[in-house]
Design an enzyme around this catalytic site. Sequence first.
Site, PDB file in Angstrom:
ATOM      1  N   ASP A  54       0.808  -1.208   0.000  1.00 26.15           N
ATOM      2  CA  ASP A  54       0.000   0.000   0.000  1.00 26.15           C
ATOM      3  C   ASP A  54       0.846   1.265   0.000  1.00 26.15           C
ATOM      4  OD1 ASP A  54       0.928  -0.333   2.644  1.00 26.15           O
ATOM      5  OD2 ASP A  54      -0.998  -1.113   3.306  1.00 26.15           O
ATOM      6  N   ASP A  57      -7.478  -3.791  14.532  1.00 24.97           N
ATOM      7  CA  ASP A  57      -8.835  -4.156  14.129  1.00 24.97           C
ATOM      8  C   ASP A  57      -8.844  -5.264  13.088  1.00 24.97           C
ATOM      9  OD1 ASP A  57      -7.905  -2.786  11.922  1.00 24.97           O
ATOM     10  OD2 ASP A  57      -9.503  -1.282  11.895  1.00 24.97           O
ATOM     11  N   HIS A  75      -7.303  -5.487  10.166  1.00 24.70           N
ATOM     12  CA  HIS A  75      -7.187  -5.191   8.733  1.00 24.70           C
ATOM     13  C   HIS A  75      -5.797  -5.567   8.226  1.00 24.70           C
ATOM     14  CE1 HIS A  75      -5.413  -1.236  10.108  1.00 24.70           C
ATOM     15  NE2 HIS A  75      -4.631  -1.471   9.061  1.00 24.70           N
ATOM     16  N   GLU A 117      -9.752  -2.222   5.243  1.00 32.12           N
ATOM     17  CA  GLU A 117     -10.374  -1.896   6.521  1.00 32.12           C
ATOM     18  C   GLU A 117     -11.576  -2.803   6.808  1.00 32.12           C
ATOM     19  OE1 GLU A 117      -8.569  -0.154   8.205  1.00 32.12           O
ATOM     20  OE2 GLU A 117      -8.276   1.910   7.575  1.00 32.12           O
TER      21      GLU A 117
END
Length: 275
Positions: free
Chosen positions: A72, A141, A143, A148
Site C-alpha cells: 500500500d 482491528d 485489517h 479496513e
Amino acid sequence: MRLVILDDYDLASEWAAKYIRNRIIKFKPSPERYFTLGLPTGSTPYGCYQKLIEYYRSGDISFKYVKTFNMDEYVGLPRAHPESYHSYMWNNFFKHIDIDPANAHILDGNAVDLETECQAYEKKITEAGGIELFVGGIGPDGHIAFNEPGSSLVSRTRVKTLAKDTIVANARFFGNDLSKVPTMALTVGVGTVMDAKEVMILITGAHKAFALYKAIEEGVNHMWTVSAFQQHPRTIFVCDEDATLELRVKTVKYFKGKVTREGMITSTCKSGVWD
C-alpha cells in the site's frame, strides 16, 4: 494454516526473516526466473527487514533476482515525505540490499489517475508471474494492508478511505497530529493477497491479541479481513507470546506442539508439513 509462536518480537522477526531467506534460496532465482515477494510496511516488519539486511551483508542471500510488490501507499503524501511508504522501504530495506530499483514496486499515491494506477499494479503482478510469498502485517482491528473492516474479501487493488481507528493508530508517525495523517490510500485487495502462492502474516504485541483471536479462532468475517486467510492453503501466522493472550490455552498448546512435531518430521524428510 500454521501458527508459529515465538517468545518475543525479536525472535518472531528472526524466524520470519529466515523463512523468507530460505524460500528465496530454495527457489534459486535467476535472470530467467525471478522470485516475487509481497511486502508490508509499519513497525511490525522492521525487525524482519533488519535481519534480512544482515543476511545480505553476510553473503547468505542476494536480492538481485527478486521482484517486490508493496501492499500500500498513502494518497497525496509526497514520495519524499519521511512517512511515505516509499521512504520507509528505501530507508529501512531497499537501499541496504542489492535489489534493482526497477524491480521494487510501490503504488504511486500521487498518480494523476489513481484507478488506472491500481489496475496497472495488478497487471504488473500478473506479468511477474504472481506473488510467490506475500508477507503482511495487521492492525489492531484485523485489517491487512489497508483493507479496513467491511472490505470485500475478494477485493483487488484500489483506492480506500481509511477508518478512524487506522488514522488514530498511524498518528504516532505524524507527531500525534490527526490533521496530518492521510485519510486515503492505495492498497492491494484481500483477493490480491489471496492469489499469492503463500502468505505469511506477522502479528506481535498484546494490542494485536484480539485480532489474532479473530483471525484464527473464529470464522471468516469481512469485518476482520485477516480472517480470510484461514481459507488460503498456505498461510503462516507468525506471532510472539504477547499476541496470544486472547487465544484459548488448547489452541496455543496445539500449535506449539505442532511446531515441535513438524521439526521432528522435517529433520528426517525434505518436504515441509502443511494442513
